[in-house]
Design an enzyme around this catalytic site. Structure first.
Site, PDB file in Angstrom:
ATOM      1  N   ARG A 164       8.769  -9.093 -11.297  1.00 48.66           N
ATOM      2  CA  ARG A 164       8.718  -7.930 -10.418  1.00 48.66           C
ATOM      3  C   ARG A 164      10.116  -7.731  -9.842  1.00 48.66           C
ATOM      4  NH1 ARG A 164       7.352  -7.654  -4.257  1.00 48.66           N
ATOM      5  NH2 ARG A 164       7.315  -5.404  -4.026  1.00 48.66           N
TER       6      ARG A 164
ATOM      7  N   ARG B 259       5.941  -2.012  10.379  1.00 46.97           N
ATOM      8  CA  ARG B 259       6.965  -0.962  10.211  1.00 46.97           C
ATOM      9  C   ARG B 259       6.498   0.330  10.860  1.00 46.97           C
ATOM     10  NH1 ARG B 259       7.135  -1.730   3.919  1.00 46.97           N
ATOM     11  NH2 ARG B 259       7.540  -3.955   3.891  1.00 46.97           N
TER      12      ARG B 259
ATOM     13  N   ASN C 148       7.211 -13.340  -9.287  1.00 47.01           N
ATOM     14  CA  ASN C 148       7.676 -12.487  -8.191  1.00 47.01           C
ATOM     15  C   ASN C 148       8.541 -13.370  -7.293  1.00 47.01           C
ATOM     16  OD1 ASN C 148       8.070 -10.822  -6.028  1.00 47.01           O
ATOM     17  ND2 ASN C 148       5.910 -10.369  -5.677  1.00 47.01           N
TER      18      ASN C 148
ATOM     19  N   GLU D 233      -1.040  -5.656  -9.642  1.00 50.46           N
ATOM     20  CA  GLU D 233       0.345  -5.437 -10.073  1.00 50.46           C
ATOM     21  C   GLU D 233       0.779  -6.484 -11.098  1.00 50.46           C
ATOM     22  OE1 GLU D 233       2.658  -4.012  -6.274  1.00 50.46           O
ATOM     23  OE2 GLU D 233       0.775  -4.924  -5.686  1.00 50.46           O
TER      24      GLU D 233
ATOM     25  N   GLU E 234      -8.737  -1.607   0.082  1.00 48.08           N
ATOM     26  CA  GLU E 234      -9.859  -2.146  -0.692  1.00 48.08           C
ATOM     27  C   GLU E 234     -10.949  -2.730   0.194  1.00 48.08           C
ATOM     28  OE1 GLU E 234      -8.355  -4.987  -3.625  1.00 48.08           O
ATOM     29  OE2 GLU E 234      -6.706  -3.617  -4.029  1.00 48.08           O
TER      30      GLU E 234
ATOM     31  N   HIS F 181       5.962   0.472  -4.342  1.00 48.44           N
ATOM     32  CA  HIS F 181       4.576   0.220  -4.777  1.00 48.44           C
ATOM     33  C   HIS F 181       4.254   0.966  -6.080  1.00 48.44           C
ATOM     34  CE1 HIS F 181       3.493  -0.326  -0.233  1.00 48.44           C
ATOM     35  NE2 HIS F 181       3.761  -1.501  -0.780  1.00 48.44           N
TER      36      HIS F 181
ATOM     37  N   HIS G 173      -2.022   3.263  -1.219  1.00 47.56           N
ATOM     38  CA  HIS G 173      -1.846   1.806  -1.272  1.00 47.56           C
ATOM     39  C   HIS G 173      -1.655   1.357   0.170  1.00 47.56           C
ATOM     40  CE1 HIS G 173      -0.115  -2.043  -2.981  1.00 47.56           C
ATOM     41  NE2 HIS G 173       0.240  -2.092  -1.708  1.00 47.56           N
TER      42      HIS G 173
ATOM     43  N   GLY H  38      -1.749  -1.729   2.512  1.00 51.96           N
ATOM     44  CA  GLY H  38      -1.789  -3.173   2.767  1.00 51.96           C
ATOM     45  C   GLY H  38      -0.882  -3.416   3.956  1.00 51.96           C
TER      46      GLY H  38
HETATM   47  P1  AMP Z   1      -1.845  -6.697   1.334  1.00 49.58           P
HETATM   48  O1  AMP Z   1      -0.471  -6.453   1.848  1.00 49.58           O
HETATM   49  O2  AMP Z   1      -2.255  -5.733   0.265  1.00 49.58           O
HETATM   50  O3  AMP Z   1      -2.111  -8.133   0.962  1.00 49.58           O
HETATM   51  O4  AMP Z   1      -2.834  -6.396   2.558  1.00 49.58           O
HETATM   52  C1  AMP Z   1      -2.828  -7.144   3.746  1.00 49.58           C
HETATM   53  C2  AMP Z   1      -3.637  -6.416   4.798  1.00 49.58           C
HETATM   54  O5  AMP Z   1      -4.987  -6.269   4.335  1.00 49.58           O
HETATM   55  C3  AMP Z   1      -3.715  -7.123   6.146  1.00 49.58           C
HETATM   56  O6  AMP Z   1      -3.428  -6.208   7.189  1.00 49.58           O
HETATM   57  C4  AMP Z   1      -5.159  -7.538   6.242  1.00 49.58           C
HETATM   58  O7  AMP Z   1      -5.631  -7.479   7.543  1.00 49.58           O
HETATM   59  C5  AMP Z   1      -5.845  -6.464   5.429  1.00 49.58           C
HETATM   60  N1  AMP Z   1      -7.183  -6.907   5.050  1.00 49.58           N
HETATM   61  C6  AMP Z   1      -7.523  -7.882   4.176  1.00 49.58           C
HETATM   62  N2  AMP Z   1      -8.882  -8.032   4.156  1.00 49.58           N
HETATM   63  C7  AMP Z   1      -9.389  -7.123   5.028  1.00 49.58           C
HETATM   64  C8  AMP Z   1     -10.708  -6.781   5.474  1.00 49.58           C
HETATM   65  N3  AMP Z   1     -11.782  -7.404   4.995  1.00 49.58           N
HETATM   66  N4  AMP Z   1     -10.831  -5.774   6.383  1.00 49.58           N
HETATM   67  C9  AMP Z   1      -9.744  -5.151   6.860  1.00 49.58           C
HETATM   68  N5  AMP Z   1      -8.496  -5.433   6.500  1.00 49.58           N
HETATM   69  C10 AMP Z   1      -8.302  -6.396   5.597  1.00 49.58           C
END
Ligand code: AMP
Length: 406
Positions: A91, A241, A7, A385, A334, A180, A208, A210
């Site tokens: 990717r 965003r 990536n 992914e 998750e 995504h 999704h 994150g």
């Molecule tokens: P990603 O872009 O999929 O890597 O997700 C990142 C986001 O997941 C960030 O905002 C983190 O705060 C959130 N995150 C990771 N672990 C946790 C957790 N245990 N509880 C709440 N949010 C989480």
């Protein structure tokens, strides 16, 4: 077969080496600060300690060289020689309308990806640098590209066209593409396997959530609609965003605040969302913590974030005339028990009933978090992914070996 997944970003490059026999990860890692004097390589072999080195890495060719050196290193490596890597999968963020599935890299494919630079100016040029760097370091090794947009190419026109003059679509391909896609595709497949039902039989919404976040409506096993648009800015409120807003706000703010196009773009992409409303962070963990400590702005940010996820689930249930399965994935989806609970509360009229104990359990496996009586099955499915990229790459390379039947 061993497949290297890459990536490539403009100043970073992440990698994972898969042994496709058992779909095991042999090593993963990343190169950060490419183009700067103190670039960092972090290499994590599966069965050995992590190694980190700091040196000057001025371009992607050198970055890939460092990665291949690490993978074959006598002490920290996981393969004896580079020729063990028989394919590389990349990717690629934007496949436009040209790509509705993953493909092997050819000169025509590279040309098409270049044509899409306008649509993904921050991403596609960097992916092309990654492809060129692999060509330079591993000549003759087949490469495949897996697009974030490809899964959404099944959307009907009524989902992907914007109600603006049609000439803009014809001239500039302005339409919804969605992103995504690799994740929505992977988790929807996994959810169907978990439920023991064909994906085609389910009306599903995959969330999704994150740092970037998007919801997808999956009907007849295909993407029917998705919340991100021509760019990843549309849809849900995200870490930094804004997501959906009245488009008239853009010229209004530019005028009142005397902002340039770049400045307003940066405001909406980097200084909005949860960060702007909470005034604390774009990270859900920090915002939840502050909310639990009584911070009113953090609570407002959390509530707005949840409210928008709920609205999309409701909209997509209406769009599909029903809902059987709701899936949460990615960092927040998750891991945040609070987010899932808040989203599912108050939409019981759709047939969603969350089991609080199941929701609070932590696991790396796909699992159900709704009650047995819940008509809509609510699942948490960890996304992967890189695995999907490795699988697609492996499949394409194997297919190319088989002579086509006349
Ligand atoms: P990603 O872009 O999929 O890597 O997700 C990142 C986001 O997941 C960030 O905002 C983190 O705060 C959130 N995150 C990771 N672990 C946790 C957790 N245990 N509880 C709440 N949010 C989480």
């Amino acid at each position: 077969m061993k497949v290297l997944v890459i990536n490539a970003g403009s100043s970073s490059l992440k990698y994972q080496l898969y042994d496709m026999r058992g779909e095991t990860v042999l090593a993963s890692g990343r190169v950060e600060r490419i183009g700067m004097d103190s670039s960092i390589v972090t290499h994590e072999p599966a069965d050995k300690p992590e190694v980190r080195s700091v040196s000057e890495i001025l371009d992607h060719v050198t970055a890939v060289k460092r990665v291949t050196d690490m993978l074959t290193d006598a002490e920290h490596g996981v393969i004896a020689q580079l020729s063990e890597i028989q394919a590389v999968g990349h990717r690629v963020v934007h496949g436009g309308e040209a790509f509705s599935s993953s493909v092997l890299v050819t000169s025509e494919v590279k040309l098409e990806i270049r044509k899409l630079f306008d649509l993904a100016p921050l991403h596609n040029p960097a992916h092309m640098m990654g492809i060129a760097a692999v060509e330079a370091n591993m000549p003759g090794v087949p490469q495949a590209v897996v697009f974030d947009t490809a899964f959404h190419q099944t959307m009907p026109q009524s989902s992907y066209l914007y109600p603006i003059p049609k000439v803009l679509y014809r001239r500039h391909q302005i339409r919804r593409y969605g992103f995504h896609g690799t994740s929505h595709s992977y988790v929807s497949d996994q959810a169907a396997v978990y439920l023991g039902k064909p994906l085609e039989s389910l009306k599903m919404v995959t969330c999704h959530i994150g740092n970037g976040a998007s919801c997808t409506a999956i009907l007849d096993g295909k993407s029917f609609d998705t919340s991100m648009g021509m760019t990843p800015l549309e849809g849900l409120m995200m870490g930094t965003r804004s997501g959906d807003l009245d488009p008239a706000i853009v010229p209004f703010v530019m005028n009142k605040e005397e902002l340039t196009l770049n400045e307003v773009n940066s405001m909406l992409n980097k200084h909005s969302g949860m960060l702007a409303i909470s005034g604390i962070s774009s990270d859900m963990r920090e915002v939840t913590e502050a909310m639990n400590d009584g911070d009113a702005s953090a609570k407002l940010a959390f509530d707005m974030y949840v409210y928008r996820v709920k609205k999309y689930i409701g909209a997509y249930a209406a769009a599909m005339n029903g809902l059987d399965t709701l899936v949460f994935t990615a960092g927040v989806g998750e891991n945040s028990v609070a987010l899932r609970q808040a989203v599912c509360e108050g939409i019981s009229f759709l047939g969603i009933e969350l089991d609080a104990e199941r929701n609070a359990l932590r696991s790396k496996e796909a699992r159900e978090i709704s009650t047995d009586a819940s008509r809509v099955k609510v699942l948490v499915v960890p996304t992967n992914e890189e695995l999907l990229i490795a699988r697609d790459t492996y499949k394409l390379v194997e297919q190319a070996k088989t002579p086509a039947t006349p």
